[in-house]
Scaffold this motif. Structure first.
Motif, short mmCIF file in Angstrom:
data_model
loop_
_atom_site.label_atom_id
_atom_site.label_comp_id
_atom_site.label_asym_id
_atom_site.label_seq_id
_atom_site.Cartn_x
_atom_site.Cartn_y
_atom_site.Cartn_z
N ILE A 165 11.32 -4.87 2.59
CA ILE A 165 10.60 -6.08 3.01
C ILE A 165 9.31 -5.68 3.71
O ILE A 165 9.35 -5.04 4.77
CB ILE A 165 11.47 -6.94 3.94
CG1 ILE A 165 12.73 -7.42 3.20
CG2 ILE A 165 10.68 -8.14 4.46
CD1 ILE A 165 13.72 -8.15 4.09
N PRO A 166 8.14 -6.04 3.18
CA PRO A 166 6.89 -5.60 3.79
C PRO A 166 6.54 -6.31 5.08
O PRO A 166 5.97 -5.70 6.00
CB PRO A 166 5.84 -5.88 2.70
CG PRO A 166 6.44 -6.96 1.86
CD PRO A 166 7.93 -6.75 1.91
N MET B 140 3.39 2.00 2.65
CA MET B 140 3.36 2.28 1.22
C MET B 140 4.10 1.21 0.41
O MET B 140 4.15 1.27 -0.82
CB MET B 140 3.96 3.66 0.93
CG MET B 140 3.20 4.81 1.55
SD MET B 140 3.87 6.44 1.13
CE MET B 140 3.15 6.69 -0.50
N LEU B 141 4.68 0.21 1.10
CA LEU B 141 5.40 -0.84 0.40
C LEU B 141 4.44 -1.77 -0.33
O LEU B 141 3.27 -1.92 0.04
CB LEU B 141 6.23 -1.66 1.40
CG LEU B 141 7.43 -0.97 2.03
CD1 LEU B 141 8.05 -1.87 3.10
CD2 LEU B 141 8.47 -0.61 0.98
N ASP B 142 4.94 -2.40 -1.36
CA ASP B 142 4.15 -3.33 -2.16
C ASP B 142 3.60 -4.44 -1.26
O ASP B 142 4.31 -5.04 -0.46
CB ASP B 142 5.04 -3.95 -3.25
CG ASP B 142 4.25 -4.87 -4.17
OD1 ASP B 142 3.09 -4.56 -4.46
OD2 ASP B 142 4.81 -5.90 -4.56
N GLY B 143 2.30 -4.70 -1.40
CA GLY B 143 1.66 -5.74 -0.62
C GLY B 143 0.99 -5.26 0.64
O GLY B 143 0.21 -6.00 1.24
N LEU B 144 1.28 -4.02 1.07
CA LEU B 144 0.63 -3.47 2.25
C LEU B 144 -0.53 -2.57 1.84
O LEU B 144 -0.70 -2.24 0.67
CB LEU B 144 1.65 -2.72 3.11
CG LEU B 144 2.83 -3.58 3.61
CD1 LEU B 144 3.70 -2.78 4.56
CD2 LEU B 144 2.35 -4.86 4.28
N ASP B 145 -1.33 -2.17 2.81
CA ASP B 145 -2.62 -1.54 2.53
C ASP B 145 -2.52 -0.23 1.76
O ASP B 145 -3.43 0.12 1.00
CB ASP B 145 -3.39 -1.31 3.83
CG ASP B 145 -3.85 -2.63 4.44
OD1 ASP B 145 -4.14 -3.56 3.68
OD2 ASP B 145 -3.91 -2.72 5.68
N LEU B 146 -1.45 0.53 1.97
CA LEU B 146 -1.33 1.83 1.31
C LEU B 146 -0.24 1.81 0.24
O LEU B 146 0.43 2.81 0.00
CB LEU B 146 -1.03 2.92 2.35
CG LEU B 146 -2.02 3.01 3.51
CD1 LEU B 146 -1.66 4.16 4.43
CD2 LEU B 146 -3.43 3.16 2.99
N ALA B 147 -0.08 0.66 -0.40
CA ALA B 147 1.00 0.48 -1.38
C ALA B 147 0.96 1.55 -2.46
O ALA B 147 -0.09 1.86 -3.01
CB ALA B 147 0.90 -0.90 -2.00
N ASP C 12 10.15 1.68 -2.02
CA ASP C 12 11.00 0.61 -1.50
C ASP C 12 11.74 0.99 -0.22
O ASP C 12 12.65 0.30 0.20
CB ASP C 12 12.00 0.15 -2.57
CG ASP C 12 12.79 1.30 -3.18
OD1 ASP C 12 12.69 2.44 -2.68
OD2 ASP C 12 13.50 1.06 -4.18
N GLY C 13 11.38 2.11 0.41
CA GLY C 13 11.98 2.50 1.67
C GLY C 13 11.31 3.77 2.17
O GLY C 13 10.37 4.25 1.55
N LEU C 14 11.65 4.33 3.30
CA LEU C 14 12.90 3.99 3.96
C LEU C 14 12.70 3.89 5.47
O LEU C 14 13.07 2.91 6.08
CB LEU C 14 13.95 5.06 3.62
CG LEU C 14 15.37 4.84 4.07
CD1 LEU C 14 15.95 3.55 3.52
CD2 LEU C 14 16.25 6.00 3.61
N LYS C 15 12.08 4.93 6.12
CA LYS C 15 11.92 4.87 7.57
C LYS C 15 10.83 5.82 8.05
O LYS C 15 10.79 6.98 7.66
CB LYS C 15 13.24 5.23 8.27
CG LYS C 15 13.24 4.85 9.74
CD LYS C 15 13.28 3.36 9.91
CE LYS C 15 12.90 2.91 11.31
NZ LYS C 15 11.46 3.03 11.61
N THR C 16 9.98 5.28 8.91
CA THR C 16 8.96 6.07 9.56
C THR C 16 9.44 6.50 10.94
O THR C 16 10.45 6.02 11.44
CB THR C 16 7.66 5.28 9.73
OG1 THR C 16 7.94 4.12 10.53
CG2 THR C 16 7.10 4.85 8.39
#
Length: 433
Positions: free
Chosen positions: A215-216, A236-243, A248-252
């Motif tokens: 979920i972005p 890096m998720l779809d819709g965000l600046d660095l897509a 689809d995951g996972l954790k920063t």
């Protein structure tokens, strides 16, 4: 906090083109140079390690810790110990941490009823630390008990030398003197290899983790006059600046000790990767280095069927006693595919390992048994001269090894004749010896 995120987002949009300018160069490379203290890339399906760099150095993992917290929460839900709609009590401690806006948080109030799902989403999307502690207290009774559960689960999953001292990944000094374990300045520590294995087990044991991790952005409204926009830290998720397509995951994670780290998941066609980069020097660089790993991986590897269903091992049989036949052929029960370097499929050869429990002391399979009797496992061996890093887990079994046919028990007369023949055969050997 929200304004800062928007400013960062604007800056990242300007830098976007530079991050993915690596693609054309990477595709021609046999290897890839990752600017991080440690990194690893694995095939998410088979666990095959495709690339590693300093993968065994134990480093701070910051909020990538929350993958273990997520694992235990999802396990508790799977075991019906808690439910998504359960209300979660908010302790003074969890509330105090949640009010620290220098950290990633949603503000929690003691008199507001929050559900497991609401707090889980804020943890998985926004890395909310107070919410993480509240969930840990719900599942473990206290954060200290939950930390013990984390360390126990790490041992059960075979993560190796890891250290969990809190549930969030913060430095203990940020927990107002209420840190559950370790010294005042300790943090959770793992290697890139252990982190990748945790992500691998999380995806395999609880695949629904990606439903939330992907979920972005989502608004958090409970107890607030104005909605709080939870923008996923995974840019890096779809819709965000660095897509990046398929992420689809996972954790920063980021702390002063950990630098900037990221455990990522991405799928393109029939290939899925798990990546870990640790201790990069900026929020942008952890995604830049991850993109380099993905570009390289997708250009250098393809999914190949290594073991076809019903694969028979030529001229290889196992001995049988007390059966109508004295030996039986074996085969792979199911097919097995994994990612291999382009044009290297023929360098991977199937081999089998027998289950000793199925055989007598002399190494014989005892009749009777059915067709398809499981007697071992089929794995693959690399015979090339390039780098082969093996698998992320040592419990690799590509397919069951089974018998090709049924072998019935021989009748008493046949067994008697064999026994007599063996007796005189042994006697003759002694005479001529």
């Amino acid at each position: 906090m929200r304004n800062i995120r928007r400013i960062i987002s604007f800056v990242l949009a300007i830098c976007f083109i530079h991050i993915f300018a690596f693609s054309s160069d990477v595709q021609a490379q046999e290897s890839v140079d990752i600017q991080a203290e440690a990194a690893i890339l694995i095939d998410a399906d088979s666990g095959k390690i495709l690339y590693e760099q300093n993968a065994d150095e134990k480093l701070a993992i910051a909020s990538m810790t929350k993958m273990m917290t997520e694992y235990l929460v999802l396990e508790a839900i799977k075991n019906e110990e808690i439910e998504w709609d359960d209300e979660v009590p908010i302790s003074d401690y969890a509330q105090q941490v949640s009010q620290n806006y220098s950290l990633s948080n949603i503000p929690l109030l003691e008199d507001v009823k929050y559900t497991v799902k609401e707090l889980y989403e804020s943890m998985a999307i926004y890395s909310a630390n107070g919410a993480t502690i509240a969930l840990a207290e719900l599942v473990g009774g206290s954060e200290a008990n939950f930390v013990q559960m984390m360390n126990d689960k790490a041992e059960e999953l075979g993560l190796g030398d890891v250290t969990f001292v809190n549930t969030t990944g913060l430095n203990n000094k940020d927990l107002f003197g209420q840190h559950p374990a370790g010294s005042e300045t300790e943090e959770n520590m793992m290697s890139a290899r252990s982190t990748a294995l945790l992500a691998y087990r999380l995806l395999h044991d609880h695949p629904n983790v990606l439903e939330t991790a992907s979920i972005p952005v989502k608004n958090f409204t409970k107890g607030l006059d104005d909605p709080l926009e939870m923008l996923n830290w995974n840019w890096m998720l779809d819709g965000l600046d660095l897509a990046y397509p398929g992420v689809d995951g996972l954790k920063t994670g980021s702390t002063d000790l950990a630098g900037f780290a990221f455990t990522g998941t991405v799928q393109k066609g029939d290939m899925r990767f798990i990546s870990v980069v640790m201790k990069t020097n900026s929020a942008i660089s952890r995604f830049r280095e991850t993109a380099k790993l993905y570009d390289w991986g997708f250009s250098q590897f393809s999914k190949q069927e290594i073991v076809p269903e019903g694969y028979k091992f030529e001229n290889k049989t196992v001995p049988v006693v007390k059966g109508k036949q004295k030996e039986v052929a074996v085969q792979a029960k199911s097919s097995f595919s994994m990612l291999v370097r382009n044009n290297e499929k023929d360098l991977y050869k199937p081999e089998f390992t027998l289950d000793k429990k199925k055989f007598d002391d002399d190494g014989n399979l005892v009749a009777p048994f059915e067709k398809g009797e499981k007697i071992g496992t089929v794995t693959v061996k690399y015979s090339g001269e390039g780098s082969d890093y093996g698998f992320i887990t040592d419990k690799v079994a590509t397919s069951e090894l089974v018998t090709v046919e049924e072998v019935k028990k021989a009748n008493w007369f046949t067994l008697s004749m064999r026994a007599i023949g063996n007796f005189f055969g042994g006697l003759w050997d002694k005479i001529i010896g």
